[in-house]
Design a protein around this motif. Structure first.
Motif, PDB file in Angstrom:
ATOM      1  N   MET A  58      46.797 -26.089  -9.251  1.00 29.50           N
ATOM      2  CA  MET A  58      45.551 -26.706  -9.201  1.00 29.50           C
ATOM      3  C   MET A  58      44.425 -25.671  -8.560  1.00 29.50           C
ATOM      4  O   MET A  58      44.754 -25.248  -7.192  1.00 29.50           O
ATOM      5  CB  MET A  58      45.303 -28.057  -8.233  1.00 29.50           C
ATOM      6  N   ALA A  59      43.450 -25.499  -8.908  1.00 31.37           N
ATOM      7  CA  ALA A  59      42.393 -24.309  -8.416  1.00 31.37           C
ATOM      8  C   ALA A  59      41.668 -24.881  -7.239  1.00 31.37           C
ATOM      9  O   ALA A  59      41.444 -25.969  -7.272  1.00 31.37           O
ATOM     10  CB  ALA A  59      41.367 -23.946  -9.569  1.00 31.37           C
ATOM     11  N   ARG A  60      41.510 -23.993  -6.367  1.00 35.00           N
ATOM     12  CA  ARG A  60      40.850 -24.437  -5.010  1.00 35.00           C
ATOM     13  C   ARG A  60      39.481 -24.796  -5.365  1.00 35.00           C
ATOM     14  O   ARG A  60      38.701 -24.107  -6.063  1.00 35.00           O
ATOM     15  CB  ARG A  60      40.951 -23.465  -3.990  1.00 35.00           C
ATOM     16  N   LYS A  61      38.677 -25.840  -4.632  1.00 36.03           N
ATOM     17  CA  LYS A  61      37.233 -26.186  -4.854  1.00 36.03           C
ATOM     18  C   LYS A  61      36.502 -25.096  -4.257  1.00 36.03           C
ATOM     19  O   LYS A  61      36.663 -24.645  -3.134  1.00 36.03           O
ATOM     20  CB  LYS A  61      37.123 -27.510  -4.224  1.00 36.03           C
ATOM     21  N   SER A  62      35.419 -24.888  -4.721  1.00 37.86           N
ATOM     22  CA  SER A  62      34.390 -23.861  -4.390  1.00 37.86           C
ATOM     23  C   SER A  62      33.563 -24.690  -3.447  1.00 37.86           C
ATOM     24  O   SER A  62      33.428 -25.865  -3.314  1.00 37.86           O
ATOM     25  CB  SER A  62      33.500 -23.327  -5.446  1.00 37.86           C
ATOM     26  N   ALA A  63      32.576 -23.948  -2.718  1.00 33.54           N
ATOM     27  CA  ALA A  63      31.565 -24.484  -1.702  1.00 33.54           C
ATOM     28  C   ALA A  63      30.771 -25.573  -2.639  1.00 33.54           C
ATOM     29  O   ALA A  63      30.235 -26.521  -2.137  1.00 33.54           O
ATOM     30  CB  ALA A  63      30.719 -23.427  -1.016  1.00 33.54           C
ATOM     31  N   ALA A  64      30.311 -25.007  -3.966  1.00 33.92           N
ATOM     32  CA  ALA A  64      29.365 -25.782  -4.755  1.00 33.92           C
ATOM     33  C   ALA A  64      30.039 -27.087  -5.139  1.00 33.92           C
ATOM     34  O   ALA A  64      29.372 -28.285  -5.109  1.00 33.92           O
ATOM     35  CB  ALA A  64      29.135 -24.839  -5.845  1.00 33.92           C
ATOM     36  N   ASP A  65      31.324 -27.031  -5.397  1.00 31.14           N
ATOM     37  CA  ASP A  65      32.071 -28.266  -5.791  1.00 31.14           C
ATOM     38  C   ASP A  65      32.099 -29.320  -4.491  1.00 31.14           C
ATOM     39  O   ASP A  65      31.865 -30.454  -4.931  1.00 31.14           O
ATOM     40  CB  ASP A  65      33.600 -27.997  -6.012  1.00 31.14           C
ATOM     41  N   TYR A  66      32.431 -28.787  -3.396  1.00 28.71           N
ATOM     42  CA  TYR A  66      32.080 -29.650  -2.375  1.00 28.71           C
ATOM     43  C   TYR A  66      30.765 -30.361  -2.127  1.00 28.71           C
ATOM     44  O   TYR A  66      30.711 -31.393  -1.669  1.00 28.71           O
ATOM     45  CB  TYR A  66      32.646 -28.974  -0.937  1.00 28.71           C
ATOM     46  N   LEU A  67      29.887 -29.544  -2.355  1.00 35.43           N
ATOM     47  CA  LEU A  67      28.556 -30.078  -1.966  1.00 35.43           C
ATOM     48  C   LEU A  67      28.180 -30.828  -3.089  1.00 35.43           C
ATOM     49  O   LEU A  67      27.692 -31.911  -2.638  1.00 35.43           O
ATOM     50  CB  LEU A  67      27.604 -28.608  -2.008  1.00 35.43           C
ATOM     51  N   LYS A  68      28.584 -30.933  -4.155  1.00 36.93           N
ATOM     52  CA  LYS A  68      28.404 -31.735  -5.331  1.00 36.93           C
ATOM     53  C   LYS A  68      28.662 -33.017  -4.993  1.00 36.93           C
ATOM     54  O   LYS A  68      28.302 -34.089  -5.330  1.00 36.93           O
ATOM     55  CB  LYS A  68      28.703 -31.074  -6.623  1.00 36.93           C
ATOM     56  N   HIS A  69      30.102 -32.791  -4.583  1.00 36.11           N
ATOM     57  CA  HIS A  69      31.000 -33.998  -4.379  1.00 36.11           C
ATOM     58  C   HIS A  69      30.621 -34.907  -3.299  1.00 36.11           C
ATOM     59  O   HIS A  69      30.202 -36.053  -3.251  1.00 36.11           O
ATOM     60  CB  HIS A  69      32.374 -33.681  -4.054  1.00 36.11           C
ATOM     61  N   TYR A  70      29.949 -34.304  -2.064  1.00 34.18           N
ATOM     62  CA  TYR A  70      29.124 -34.924  -0.900  1.00 34.18           C
ATOM     63  C   TYR A  70      28.024 -35.534  -1.439  1.00 34.18           C
ATOM     64  O   TYR A  70      27.798 -36.644  -1.121  1.00 34.18           O
ATOM     65  CB  TYR A  70      28.991 -34.105   0.163  1.00 34.18           C
ATOM     66  N   LYS A  71      27.057 -35.047  -2.133  1.00 36.93           N
ATOM     67  CA  LYS A  71      26.050 -35.462  -2.760  1.00 36.93           C
ATOM     68  C   LYS A  71      26.380 -37.024  -3.714  1.00 36.93           C
ATOM     69  O   LYS A  71      25.397 -37.847  -3.507  1.00 36.93           O
ATOM     70  CB  LYS A  71      25.229 -34.528  -3.512  1.00 36.93           C
ATOM     71  N   GLN A  72      27.245 -36.742  -4.353  1.00 31.01           N
ATOM     72  CA  GLN A  72      27.642 -37.886  -5.194  1.00 31.01           C
ATOM     73  C   GLN A  72      28.060 -39.109  -4.403  1.00 31.01           C
ATOM     74  O   GLN A  72      27.738 -40.199  -4.737  1.00 31.01           O
ATOM     75  CB  GLN A  72      28.850 -37.417  -6.132  1.00 31.01           C
ATOM     76  N   ARG A  73      28.690 -38.921  -3.291  1.00 33.06           N
ATOM     77  CA  ARG A  73      29.067 -39.942  -2.477  1.00 33.06           C
ATOM     78  C   ARG A  73      27.927 -40.437  -1.863  1.00 33.06           C
ATOM     79  O   ARG A  73      28.024 -41.859  -1.683  1.00 33.06           O
ATOM     80  CB  ARG A  73      30.103 -39.445  -1.417  1.00 33.06           C
ATOM     81  N   ILE A  74      26.936 -39.648  -1.338  1.00 34.51           N
ATOM     82  CA  ILE A  74      25.783 -40.403  -0.691  1.00 34.51           C
ATOM     83  C   ILE A  74      25.248 -41.087  -1.788  1.00 34.51           C
ATOM     84  O   ILE A  74      24.469 -42.215  -1.792  1.00 34.51           O
ATOM     85  CB  ILE A  74      24.887 -39.480  -0.211  1.00 34.51           C
ATOM     86  N   GLU A  75      25.052 -40.754  -3.093  1.00 33.77           N
ATOM     87  CA  GLU A  75      24.272 -41.471  -3.909  1.00 33.77           C
ATOM     88  C   GLU A  75      24.843 -42.696  -4.275  1.00 33.77           C
ATOM     89  O   GLU A  75      24.626 -43.555  -4.593  1.00 33.77           O
ATOM     90  CB  GLU A  75      24.243 -40.579  -5.286  1.00 33.77           C
ATOM     91  N   ALA A  76      26.220 -42.680  -4.389  1.00 32.42           N
ATOM     92  CA  ALA A  76      27.092 -44.057  -4.782  1.00 32.42           C
ATOM     93  C   ALA A  76      26.921 -45.054  -3.575  1.00 32.42           C
ATOM     94  O   ALA A  76      26.616 -46.082  -3.705  1.00 32.42           O
ATOM     95  CB  ALA A  76      28.483 -43.602  -4.743  1.00 32.42           C
ATOM     96  N   SER A  77      26.614 -44.470  -2.346  1.00 26.71           N
ATOM     97  CA  SER A  77      26.285 -45.453  -1.071  1.00 26.71           C
ATOM     98  C   SER A  77      25.102 -45.982  -1.270  1.00 26.71           C
ATOM     99  O   SER A  77      24.778 -46.963  -0.738  1.00 26.71           O
ATOM    100  CB  SER A  77      26.500 -44.706   0.045  1.00 26.71           C
ATOM    101  N   ARG A  78      24.029 -44.948  -1.815  1.00 28.95           N
ATOM    102  CA  ARG A  78      22.568 -45.601  -1.951  1.00 28.95           C
ATOM    103  C   ARG A  78      22.642 -46.646  -3.273  1.00 28.95           C
ATOM    104  O   ARG A  78      21.995 -47.676  -2.968  1.00 28.95           O
ATOM    105  CB  ARG A  78      21.742 -44.481  -2.441  1.00 28.95           C
ATOM    106  N   ARG A  79      23.404 -46.305  -4.149  1.00 28.51           N
ATOM    107  CA  ARG A  79      23.313 -47.522  -5.595  1.00 28.51           C
ATOM    108  C   ARG A  79      23.986 -48.744  -4.933  1.00 28.51           C
ATOM    109  O   ARG A  79      23.568 -49.970  -5.096  1.00 28.51           O
ATOM    110  CB  ARG A  79      24.156 -46.975  -6.470  1.00 28.51           C
ATOM    111  N   TRP A  80      25.063 -48.613  -4.149  1.00 30.18           N
ATOM    112  CA  TRP A  80      25.684 -49.934  -3.523  1.00 30.18           C
ATOM    113  C   TRP A  80      24.792 -50.590  -2.630  1.00 30.18           C
ATOM    114  O   TRP A  80      24.834 -51.894  -2.618  1.00 30.18           O
ATOM    115  CB  TRP A  80      26.759 -49.383  -2.557  1.00 30.18           C
ATOM    116  N   ARG A  81      24.165 -50.060  -1.708  1.00 28.69           N
ATOM    117  CA  ARG A  81      23.198 -50.590  -0.774  1.00 28.69           C
ATOM    118  C   ARG A  81      21.902 -51.291  -1.598  1.00 28.69           C
ATOM    119  O   ARG A  81      21.558 -52.414  -1.330  1.00 28.69           O
ATOM    120  CB  ARG A  81      22.676 -49.827   0.189  1.00 28.69           C
ATOM    121  N   LYS A  82      21.671 -50.690  -2.498  1.00 31.73           N
ATOM    122  CA  LYS A  82      20.479 -51.310  -3.470  1.00 31.73           C
ATOM    123  C   LYS A  82      21.073 -52.375  -4.198  1.00 31.73           C
ATOM    124  O   LYS A  82      20.543 -53.568  -4.424  1.00 31.73           O
ATOM    125  CB  LYS A  82      19.780 -50.286  -4.241  1.00 31.73           C
TER     126      LYS A  82
END
Length: 469
Positions: free
Chosen positions: A1-25
């Motif tokens: 399995m290929a190691r995640k790049s910094a861009a992949d981690y950043l995208k993953h973190y932003k997706q988590r925050i967006e999911a939390s926003r949708r949940w709260r709304k």
């Protein structure tokens, strides 16, 4: 399995925050918190009517009745040594943490978080370490410069201590699948900083801060159109501090950047993520608890509606009379309309007086209508647990001393439970402050303790004071 790049981690973190926003709304948390805020400050009416509206802000009274009884101004934090050989260090630690609580004005921040807990159901305290140093020129070197020498900057430490500050409930986002602080996988804080400050902050990666753009024109408004913006020239960037609890990593990034401002690294604090949560009424299997206002919200609105109806009814109720116009001349009509007592009203008609003037029948509401206010206030008292005695009022029912004692004990039971929550949070904040001092303190500091005979004793301490608790 290929190691995640910094861009992949950043995208993953932003997706988590967006999911939390949708949940709260989606679950209505953001809307509920806004309503509770408006409820507390007396903004209960969204529509504007031609008739007057009455507002009896029991919500404000409820919060400010409970808050003084559980907001500990200057708590006495006790530190106990695990090892008997470190008893002396524990005394120093106790003096230091109580000194910080008072001199660093943690009291003000903690009281704000307690009010958040009461009004919204929870409050946030962020505990961290602040180290501020400044370079200046020493006086001796300045005098040497006048004689032809070169001055060298001298570093002065302005601040070297832990801090605890209240964080707005709107700026903390958590794992949507969490049900408590123990099982959450991540937590993040939104920080809005002036754009110029972000671009000048050398702690951030240069390439990333050059990409930062204005995200808002207000530090606090999610929707700037709903609030009056006083300074539209000051742009704010939206910075995120993301703490991955599952991997013990943290990072900092901007909403509209494709690079990390601070690349992922191990959490700097020995205790992990820096947030302490004050929880009011826990709801089973839900992360966010309930506040005191949410339970009495419908009763508050019903009370406003009832009192508004009573006020408008009183305004509409006025005595009116039917009279035969041909039976009175101008002098008679003026006398009839006069507010003066014992006025003679001339009648020019020969008709019987009973057929000349008669009172207009008034519609009177039943007396039970006016008793609804007392019923609603009783319901609010039962739901909130705040009695009339606690509000400083006098009960209309005469009670014996035993009955009053029972009422007070029942009311104090709920207050004691809230006080226990606050005391537990104070202990957690104090524990973290000591841990941060052990981890980050630079050099020596001085603390004043009380000697055996009550005299003040000054003791030097540093980060070497370990095993304090």
């Amino acid at each position: 399995m290929a190691r995640k790049s910094a861009a992949d981690y950043l995208k993953h973190y932003k997706q988590r925050i967006e999911a939390s926003r949708r949940w709260r709304k989606k679950d209505g948390y953001d809307a509920t918190w806004k309503r509770m805020n408006d409820l507390y400050r007396g903004k209960h009416f969204d529509d504007y009517k031609n008739e007057d509206q009455m507002l009896i802000n029991i919500s404000f009274s409820t919060i400010n009745t409970i808050s003084p009884s559980i907001s500990v101004n200057y708590p006495k934090i006790t530190v106990s040594a695990v090892n008997p050989d470190n008893a002396a260090q524990a005394v120093i630690a106790e003096a230091v943490v109580n000194y910080w609580w008072k001199k660093r004005d943690i009291r003000t921040e903690f009281r704000r978080a307690v009010k958040d807990m009461l009004a919204f159901g929870h409050g946030w305290i962020k505990v961290g370490y602040r180290f501020v140093e400044e370079q200046i020129e020493s006086q001796s070197e300045i005098s040497d410069t006048a004689d032809g020498g070169e001055s060298q900057p001298v570093t002065i430490i302005r601040e070297d201590s832990p801090f605890a500050e209240r964080v707005s409930i709107n700026d903390v986002f958590v794992d949507p699948d969490a049900t408590s602080m123990r099982d959450m996988k991540w937590i993040a804080q939104r920080i809005r900083r002036p754009l110029a400050d972000v671009k000048a902050d050398k702690r951030y990666v240069k390439a990333a801060r050059e990409q930062v753009q204005t995200m808002a024109v207000s530090r606090y408004a999610d929707d700037p159109s709903r609030k009056k913006i006083h300074d539209t020239n000051e742009g704010y960037a939206e910075i995120w501090e993301f703490y991955d609890v599952s991997t013990n990593m943290m990072c900092v990034f901007c909403e509209n950047c494709d690079q990390f401002l601070v690349k992922p690294m191990k959490m700097p604090y020995s205790f992990g993520q820096p947030f302490v949560m004050l929880r009011n009424y826990d709801v089973p299997d839900h992360f966010y608890p309930m506040g005191d206002l949410e339970a009495i919200e419908p009763l508050q609105l019903e009370l406003n509606e009832t009192r508004t109806q009573m006020m408008n009814h009183r305004k509409k109720f006025s005595r009116k009379y039917l009279y035969k116009e041909s039976a009175f001349d101008q002098i008679g009509r003026s006398a009839l309309e006069s507010d003066d007592d014992n006025v003679m009203v001339p009648v020019i008609s020969d008709e019987p007086l009973g057929g000349v003037v008669s009172s207009f029948p008034a519609v009177i509401n039943p007396p039970e209508f006016y008793n609804q206010t007392g019923q609603i206030l009783g319901d609010i008292e039962r739901v909130s647990g705040v009695t009339e005695l606690q509000r400083g009022g006098v009960s209309e029912i005469r009670r014996t001393a035993t009955e009053v004692s029972s009422v007070v004990d029942a009311a104090n039971a709920r207050t004691s439970d809230k006080l226990a929550i606050v005391e537990q949070a104070i202990a957690e904040v104090g524990r973290r402050m000591i841990a941060l001092a052990q981890q980050f303190m630079v050099g020596e500091q001085v603390a004043r303790v009380t000697g055996r005979d009550g005299e003040p004793v000054w003791v030097n301490f540093d980060r070497a004071y370990r095993d304090w608790e």
